[in-house]
Design an enzyme around this catalytic site. Structure first.
Site, PDB file in Angstrom:
ATOM      1  N   LYS A 191      53.050  -9.149  86.521  1.00 28.59           N
ATOM      2  CA  LYS A 191      53.987  -9.845  87.087  1.00 28.59           C
ATOM      3  C   LYS A 191      53.516 -10.852  88.141  1.00 28.59           C
ATOM      4  O   LYS A 191      52.236 -10.602  88.674  1.00 28.59           O
ATOM      5  CB  LYS A 191      54.879  -8.894  88.054  1.00 28.59           C
ATOM      6  CG  LYS A 191      54.112  -7.874  89.124  1.00 28.59           C
ATOM      7  CD  LYS A 191      55.171  -6.849  89.530  1.00 28.59           C
ATOM      8  CE  LYS A 191      56.114  -7.286  90.376  1.00 28.59           C
ATOM      9  NZ  LYS A 191      56.609  -5.985  90.999  1.00 28.59           N
ATOM     10  N   SER A 197      61.706  -5.269  90.925  1.00 27.23           N
ATOM     11  CA  SER A 197      61.042  -6.482  90.896  1.00 27.23           C
ATOM     12  C   SER A 197      60.116  -6.902  89.643  1.00 27.23           C
ATOM     13  O   SER A 197      59.971  -8.060  89.707  1.00 27.23           O
ATOM     14  CB  SER A 197      60.121  -6.945  92.130  1.00 27.23           C
ATOM     15  OG  SER A 197      59.115  -6.236  92.580  1.00 27.23           O
ATOM     16  N   SER A 203      60.330  -0.740  91.484  1.00 25.49           N
ATOM     17  CA  SER A 203      60.314  -1.892  90.829  1.00 25.49           C
ATOM     18  C   SER A 203      59.575  -1.882  89.542  1.00 25.49           C
ATOM     19  O   SER A 203      59.452  -2.726  88.672  1.00 25.49           O
ATOM     20  CB  SER A 203      59.481  -2.824  91.776  1.00 25.49           C
ATOM     21  OG  SER A 203      60.330  -3.176  92.834  1.00 25.49           O
TER      22      SER A 203
END
Length: 527
Positions: A128, A203, A227
């Site tokens: 990410k 996220s 997340s």
């Protein structure tokens, strides 16, 4: 006073329930439907585990270049639909893959040595856009960081590179990684591979999305409130949040402010096949891997299984959908039939305080505030001005980012009576869970109360993340386990929790339930 509090909570639950039903109907009018058609998976190599791919590379059945091109082709096929990849390094990766193939072809290093010292040699992976990869953007979805380039690899990336794996792309996140839908003003919004009208979570949502779409051999995410596990749940894959302090957070942005926040944050693996979880965790844990005793075998028959199918009624949190609740019964039946193991249902009352406990324990004594973080710690934004600008499409920030800045000073204050009480409640809940789990217990719990909501729908159910967040503040390891699709074709599953440093128990249960229920379901496969 107690009666009045109970009455107020009951009213809030009713009002929230009505609002949730009403807005779900409205969102369905806007987003209802099958979404954009996903291209089928034609290359069967994409269906294999990263461990299997690595074995085939070092035994010369396939080449790293071949694997890399398969995943690049898949990314280029799905990304225009899903918008999950935000940056790539294909040119550098091609050179690295060729060098690896040349090394293997030379035969200078025995196959057994490669398996031991470089278990993921030649395997491409993704992470990410908040975990540093040298030479790539490092924005965390924040407009003011659009030109930030990582000067060094995060520790976990360096560890993976040392074992022969190499990064090929970065994936989308929510703004500053603080929301459970992955959307920001830099890279836009990501969409679910099972239905593009639904969210991917956050996220690590772009990563969960890409893994679910078979666009990468494996991924690395981070998790301070769910997340890793929420995107894994919404996209039908496995995702593991390690025990506190077991995996280095160096190179993750935003950086945790306090030692408590550092303990809540966990960087961990995200993948389609359960067999990849343990070897990946062993690598990224570095010198701490020995403390996790990952090489010790786990006999599922000898584990004590506990489960709870709801949080006992948190205020302003959605009720657990019946299709998710039914999973616990299916798991119980399987364990008894296959292993003679009886599960025990528990009712831990403090879980109904999950949201308040997480928010209180995230408080810091002296900042920085969220509005300062939105300014990349270079001053502070004016959230009221940004809200006005947002209404006219002129803000560099998302609505939820601005709203979080406005709400940042709300709730309890660090050190006040309410804060102290909720910190103490965390301690009590942790001790209760430690006593329950011991050294041979696992706890099955919903990862989330519903399957992936429609886009923007989290705005009317913002506290649903509490099912995962509470595990972060307790410091326990937890793994999302995919359990197939619901009646609408969206992934559902459960999380399994163990005592601190008993990550191997979670991973063993993940392998067991994958065998029993199938694990990841491809969003589309060519007939």
């Amino acid at each position: 006073m107690t009666d009045m509090k109970q009455f107020t909570k009951a009213v809030i639950r009713v009002v929230h329930g009505v609002v949730e039903v009403l807005f779900h109907f409205l969102f369905k009018l806007v987003y209802g439907g099958p979404g954009e058609q996903m291209p089928p998976i034609k290359d069967l190599l994409l269906l294999e585990s990263a461990s299997s791919i690595a074995r085939k590379i070092r035994t010369r059945k396939i080449t790293s270049v071949q694997v890399l091109e398969s995943f690049i082709e898949r990314i280029e096929e799905v990304n225009p639909i899903l918008n999950c990849v935000v940056a790539e390094r294909y040119s550098e990766a091609r050179k690295e893959a060729q060098a690896i193939d040349d090394l293997i072809k030379s035969g200078t290093i025995p196959e057994e040595t490669l398996a031991k010292e470089k278990p993921f040699l030649g395997v491409p992976f993704t992470t990410k856009d908040c975990i540093a990869v040298k030479g790539m953007i490092h924005t965390s979805g924040l407009a003011r960081r659009k030109n930030c380039i990582a000067e060094e690899d995060a520790d976990v990336i360096a560890y993976l590179k040392a074992t022969g794996a190499y990064p090929i792309a970065l994936t989308n996140v929510s703004e500053l990684c603080m929301w459970w839908e992955s959307a920001n003003t830099l890279h836009g919004r990501s969409s679910n591979p099972y239905n593009t009208n639904h969210i991917v979570g956050g996220s690590s949502g772009g990563e969960g999305c890409l893994q679910g779409a078979a666009g990468s051999a494996f991924g690395i995410g981070s998790d301070i409130g769910g997340s890793i596990r929420m995107p894994s749940f919404f996209n039908g894959i496995f995702g593991h949040k390690p025990s506190k302090f077991m995996v280095s957070n160096n190179g993750q942005y935003p950086t945790p402010i306090t030692i408590d926040q550092m303990s809540f944050l966990g960087i961990g693996p995200m993948c389609r096949r359960a067999e990849d979880l343990l070897p990946l965790l062993k690598i990224i844990a570095g010198k701490n891997a020995a403390e996790l005793r990952l090489d010790e075998p786990v006999d599922v028959k000898q584990l004590n299984f506990y489960y709870q199918d709801s949080d006992m009624g948190s205020v302003a949190v959605s009720p657990v959908h019946h299709e998710i609740k039914e999973l616990f019964g299916k798991i119980s039946v399987h364990l008894e039939k296959a292993h003679g193991v009886k599960t025990k249902k528990v009712a831990i009352q403090r879980f109904r305080k999950s949201g308040p406990i997480w928010f209180a324990n995230m408080k810091t004594p002296n900042g920085p505030s969220f509005q300062e973080q939105l300014a990349n710690l270079e001053g502070s934004i004016n959230p009221y001005l940004e809200l006005v600008k947002w209404c006219f499409g002129r803000s560099d920030h998302t609505f939820i980012g601005i709203a979080t800045a406005l709400a940042d000073k709300g709730g309890c204050k660090f050190g006040d009576d309410k804060h102290t009480h909720l910190v103490e409640e965390k301690g009590r809940l942790r001790r209760e869970m430690e006593d329950l789990l011991g050294d041979d217990g696992v706890f099955l719990y919903p990862t989330h109360p519903t399957a992936a909501p429609f886009h923007n729908e989290p705005l009317v159910k913002p506290f649903n993340f509490s099912y995962t967040a509470i595990i972060n503040v307790l410091g326990f390891p937890a793994t999302n386990i995919p359990m197939g699709l619901n009646s609408e074709g969206l992934p559902i599953g459960v999380q399994v929790v163990a005592n601190t440093k008993n990550d191997r128990l979670c991973l063993a249960v993940a392998v067991e339930l994958e065998k029993a229920f199938g694990g990841w379901v491809p969003p589309s496969v060519e007939a």
